[in-house]
Design an enzyme around this catalytic site. Structure first.
Site, mmCIF file in Angstrom:
data_model
loop_
_atom_site.group_PDB
_atom_site.id
_atom_site.type_symbol
_atom_site.label_atom_id
_atom_site.label_comp_id
_atom_site.label_asym_id
_atom_site.label_seq_id
_atom_site.Cartn_x
_atom_site.Cartn_y
_atom_site.Cartn_z
ATOM 1 N N ARG A 150 -6.688 -99.577 -44.149
ATOM 2 C CA ARG A 150 -6.258 -100.393 -42.876
ATOM 3 C C ARG A 150 -5.600 -99.632 -42.040
ATOM 4 N NH1 ARG A 150 -5.115 -104.920 -46.122
ATOM 5 N NH2 ARG A 150 -7.054 -106.286 -46.206
ATOM 6 N N LYS A 179 -11.002 -92.365 -28.863
ATOM 7 C CA LYS A 179 -12.207 -93.199 -29.378
ATOM 8 C C LYS A 179 -12.797 -92.380 -30.275
ATOM 9 C CE LYS A 179 -14.165 -94.367 -24.632
ATOM 10 N NZ LYS A 179 -15.435 -94.396 -24.012
ATOM 11 N N GLU A 223 -18.597 -79.656 -19.769
ATOM 12 C CA GLU A 223 -17.682 -80.630 -19.682
ATOM 13 C C GLU A 223 -16.452 -80.340 -18.478
ATOM 14 O OE1 GLU A 223 -18.261 -83.919 -20.716
ATOM 15 O OE2 GLU A 223 -19.584 -83.400 -22.278
ATOM 16 N N LYS A 281 -8.485 -84.819 -18.814
ATOM 17 C CA LYS A 281 -8.914 -85.923 -19.646
ATOM 18 C C LYS A 281 -7.560 -87.032 -19.830
ATOM 19 C CE LYS A 281 -11.763 -88.011 -22.946
ATOM 20 N NZ LYS A 281 -12.624 -88.140 -23.919
ATOM 21 N N GLU A 326 -11.051 -98.374 -20.771
ATOM 22 C CA GLU A 326 -12.381 -98.181 -19.727
ATOM 23 C C GLU A 326 -12.552 -99.389 -18.967
ATOM 24 O OE1 GLU A 326 -15.042 -95.747 -21.689
ATOM 25 O OE2 GLU A 326 -16.633 -95.650 -20.286
ATOM 26 N N ARG A 338 -11.442 -94.348 -16.222
ATOM 27 C CA ARG A 338 -12.020 -94.039 -17.386
ATOM 28 C C ARG A 338 -13.564 -93.517 -17.168
ATOM 29 N NH1 ARG A 338 -10.375 -94.051 -23.664
ATOM 30 N NH2 ARG A 338 -11.547 -92.310 -24.254
ATOM 31 N N ASN A 383 -18.104 -90.290 -17.045
ATOM 32 C CA ASN A 383 -19.245 -90.467 -17.358
ATOM 33 C C ASN A 383 -20.123 -89.634 -16.422
ATOM 34 O OD1 ASN A 383 -18.953 -91.983 -19.617
ATOM 35 N ND2 ASN A 383 -18.842 -93.796 -18.500
ATOM 36 N N HIS A 423 -23.553 -88.274 -17.112
ATOM 37 C CA HIS A 423 -23.857 -88.666 -18.495
ATOM 38 C C HIS A 423 -24.865 -89.812 -18.447
ATOM 39 C CE1 HIS A 423 -20.537 -86.025 -19.904
ATOM 40 N NE2 HIS A 423 -20.630 -86.532 -20.766
ATOM 41 N N HIS A 460 -27.565 -88.766 -20.657
ATOM 42 C CA HIS A 460 -27.843 -89.379 -22.039
ATOM 43 C C HIS A 460 -29.241 -89.800 -22.297
ATOM 44 C CE1 HIS A 460 -23.387 -90.369 -23.047
ATOM 45 N NE2 HIS A 460 -23.803 -89.386 -23.614
ATOM 46 N N HIS A 484 -26.324 -81.476 -25.516
ATOM 47 C CA HIS A 484 -25.372 -82.483 -24.691
ATOM 48 C C HIS A 484 -25.105 -81.731 -23.417
ATOM 49 C CE1 HIS A 484 -23.021 -85.866 -23.550
ATOM 50 N NE2 HIS A 484 -21.926 -85.038 -23.531
HETATM 51 N N1 LIG Z 1 -14.621 -89.360 -29.124
HETATM 52 C C1 LIG Z 1 -14.806 -88.938 -27.998
HETATM 53 O O1 LIG Z 1 -14.068 -89.267 -26.904
HETATM 54 C C2 LIG Z 1 -15.780 -87.880 -27.629
HETATM 55 C C3 LIG Z 1 -16.128 -87.179 -26.406
HETATM 56 C C4 LIG Z 1 -17.146 -86.409 -26.118
HETATM 57 C C5 LIG Z 1 -17.882 -85.975 -27.372
HETATM 58 N N2 LIG Z 1 -17.762 -86.757 -28.742
HETATM 59 C C6 LIG Z 1 -18.462 -86.303 -30.028
HETATM 60 O O2 LIG Z 1 -18.409 -85.209 -30.180
HETATM 61 C C7 LIG Z 1 -19.583 -84.809 -30.844
HETATM 62 C C8 LIG Z 1 -19.955 -83.251 -30.073
HETATM 63 O O3 LIG Z 1 -18.890 -82.418 -30.406
HETATM 64 P P1 LIG Z 1 -19.116 -80.955 -30.570
HETATM 65 O O4 LIG Z 1 -19.971 -80.413 -29.445
HETATM 66 O O5 LIG Z 1 -17.722 -80.237 -30.911
HETATM 67 O O6 LIG Z 1 -20.116 -81.065 -31.688
HETATM 68 P P2 LIG Z 1 -19.947 -80.458 -33.462
HETATM 69 O O7 LIG Z 1 -18.860 -81.139 -34.039
HETATM 70 O O8 LIG Z 1 -21.382 -80.817 -34.010
HETATM 71 O O9 LIG Z 1 -19.843 -78.877 -33.377
HETATM 72 C C9 LIG Z 1 -20.731 -78.032 -32.829
HETATM 73 C C10 LIG Z 1 -21.310 -77.085 -33.794
HETATM 74 O O10 LIG Z 1 -20.573 -75.981 -33.963
HETATM 75 C C11 LIG Z 1 -19.941 -75.865 -35.024
HETATM 76 N N3 LIG Z 1 -18.429 -75.313 -35.096
HETATM 77 C C12 LIG Z 1 -17.644 -76.266 -34.726
HETATM 78 N N4 LIG Z 1 -16.340 -75.315 -34.403
HETATM 79 C C13 LIG Z 1 -16.718 -74.115 -34.742
HETATM 80 C C14 LIG Z 1 -16.171 -72.737 -34.940
HETATM 81 N N5 LIG Z 1 -14.887 -72.733 -34.481
HETATM 82 N N6 LIG Z 1 -16.953 -71.731 -35.022
HETATM 83 C C15 LIG Z 1 -18.036 -71.944 -35.635
HETATM 84 N N7 LIG Z 1 -18.873 -73.007 -35.496
HETATM 85 C C16 LIG Z 1 -18.141 -73.968 -35.134
HETATM 86 C C17 LIG Z 1 -20.139 -77.182 -35.728
HETATM 87 O O11 LIG Z 1 -20.236 -76.915 -37.301
HETATM 88 C C18 LIG Z 1 -21.509 -77.379 -35.131
HETATM 89 O O12 LIG Z 1 -22.351 -77.073 -35.817
HETATM 90 C C19 LIG Z 1 -20.646 -85.625 -30.544
HETATM 91 O O13 LIG Z 1 -20.777 -86.370 -31.617
HETATM 92 C C20 LIG Z 1 -20.117 -86.581 -29.640
HETATM 93 O O14 LIG Z 1 -20.549 -87.971 -29.718
HETATM 94 C C21 LIG Z 1 -16.717 -87.718 -28.593
HETATM 95 ZN ZN LIG Z 2 -20.173 -85.401 -22.614
#
Ligand SMILES: NC(=O)c1ccc[n+]([C@@H]2O[C@H](COP(=O)([O-])OP(=O)(O)OC[C@H]3O[C@@H](n4cnc5c(N)ncnc54)[C@H](O)[C@@H]3O)[C@@H](O)[C@H]2O)c1
Ligand SMILES: [Zn+2]
Length: 346
Positions: free
Chosen positions: A113, A135, A177, A219, A229, A233, A237, A240, A244, A254
């Site tokens: 929990r 999130k 971003e 952010k 949101e 917030r 988007n 986006h 999306h 992305h």
């Molecule tokens: N929670 C939120 O508010 C929020 C906001 C934006 C995006 N997201 C989520 O984030 C995700 C995208 O994040 P991302 O682009 O970081 O993706 P990711 O975690 O898939 O990383 C991208 C790639 O880079 C690699 N990688 C990460 N760090 C590395 C490093 N230092 N050296 C070498 N390789 C590395 C990973 O293994 C992966 O292959 C999506 O799932 C999205 O939904 C969440």
């Molecule tokens: Zn984004």
């Protein structure tokens, strides 16, 4: 060794205060939490490139990629936590990109929990966006982030040396971003971005540190003002909504998808918000390796867009720019939006 330049800042959200350790060294983690109290969660890419740093910690290493941001991975993490005898006093530390921080935050919210968690973001995107705001969650089938919670981590630790191994395409995704933040909130940042190219930030560590910190602050401030949101917030988007839709239709990253989304949002802003600087935004996106021209199926994109979470009955909350640095949310009637989108030229 703790880096001499480390700076700490706290943001208060409704349910928790989050400490941000900017410009920190990973070794700082041990000062925050004992090794026996922590379980690290990372992916194979990060683990391979940074084995040395992670040595001696309890570590769960996942397969990399969005396709593993699913319930089966959550189950496997929970099984491994049981093996590690993790209890209520255990901390989960997510070390990776947004996939890892989303998964870690989610498991931390539900295991027993709720247990404490912290993040060490290792992509530009996670540093300026995904790890901030609380999130978390997983994808279900075609539905991204369908299941999850909003719950803040205890801390974010920024060690920019992780970025040395980051592939080029991931830098580009992060810059999308960053440009978004500048467009909705920060003309000065936008002007700075206009003067440089990605290579400048990759080579100049203080410039990179400053850029990431500025964006993390943008952010955080936006989220702080509207954690759940209801208004402000939504500005995050920008780009986006259409982004999306076309990200799902075509095989785009992305960053690429929201770049096209931002370009079109600028063109829509010309018609609905008197925006005049589309060319400048296009130029910056282009400078950072992002696409701005796309001949996508507008009718199909609009059909997908109609299913968007941001739609409210017959209108949609669309993020537009009045000018660079000033984003606004406008409710646009769906039929008007359809007409405008169908007439967009690439
Ligand atoms: N929670 C939120 O508010 C929020 C906001 C934006 C995006 N997201 C989520 O984030 C995700 C995208 O994040 P991302 O682009 O970081 O993706 P990711 O975690 O898939 O990383 C991208 C790639 O880079 C690699 N990688 C990460 N760090 C590395 C490093 N230092 N050296 C070498 N390789 C590395 C990973 O293994 C992966 O292959 C999506 O799932 C999205 O939904 C969440
Ligand atoms: Zn984004």
């Amino acid at each position: 060794m703790i880096s001499g330049s480390m700076q700490t800042k706290s943001y208060r959200f409704s349910s928790a205060t989050v400490n941000y350790y900017f410009d920190a060294d990973f070794s700082r983690l041990e000062k925050l939490i004992g090794k026996e109290q922590a379980v690290l969660i990372t992916d194979e890419h990060v683990f391979q490139a940074h084995k040395k740093k992670l040595k001696g910690w309890n570590c769960i290493t996942l397969k990399p990629g969005e396709e593993y941001k699913i319930q089966a991975t959550v189950d496997s993490i929970i099984e491994q936590l049981i093996e590690f005898k993790a209890d209520r006093s255990t901390w989960l530390i997510g070390i990776g990109g947004g996939v890892i921080t989303d998964l870690t935050g989610y498991v931390a919210a539900i295991y027993m929990r709720g247990i404490k968690c912290g993040f060490v973001p290792t992509t530009v995107l996670a540093m300026v966006d995904a790890s901030i705001g609380g999130k978390n969650g997983i994808d279900v089938g075609i539905y991204k982030n369908l299941v999850g919670t909003i719950r803040q981590p205890q801390f974010l630790l920024y060690d920019y040396s992780f970025l040395k191994s980051l592939p080029k395409q991931e830098w580009v995704n992060g810059f999308a971003e960053i440009i978004k933040h500048s467009c909705i909130k920060d003309l000065r940042l936008f002007k700075e971005l206009e003067q440089h190219k990605p290579a400048y930030y990759q080579k100049d560590k203080p410039a990179l540190a400053k850029l990431i910190r500025r964006n993390a602050e943008i952010k955080s401030t936006v989220v702080q003002g509207d954690e759940f949101e209801k208004g402000e917030r939504r500005l995050l988007n920008f780009g986006h909504t259409l982004g999306h839709a076309i990200e799902n239709m075509y095989e785009l990253s992305h960053g690429q998808a929201i770049s096209i989304g931002m370009t079109d949002a600028c063109k829509i802003s010309e018609q609905l918000a008197g925006f005049k600087d589309t060319d400048r935004v296009i130029k910056v996106l282009d400078q950072y390796g992002l696409p701005t021209l796309a001949n996508y199926d507008k009718q199909k994109a609009f059909e997908v867009l109609k299913m968007d979470k941001k739609r409210e009955k017959k209108a949609m909350n669309y993020v537009l720019l009045e000018k660079i640095g000033k984003g606004v949310v406008q409710s646009v009637p769906m039929d008007e939006l359809e007409q405008i989108i169908m007439k967009l030229t690439s």
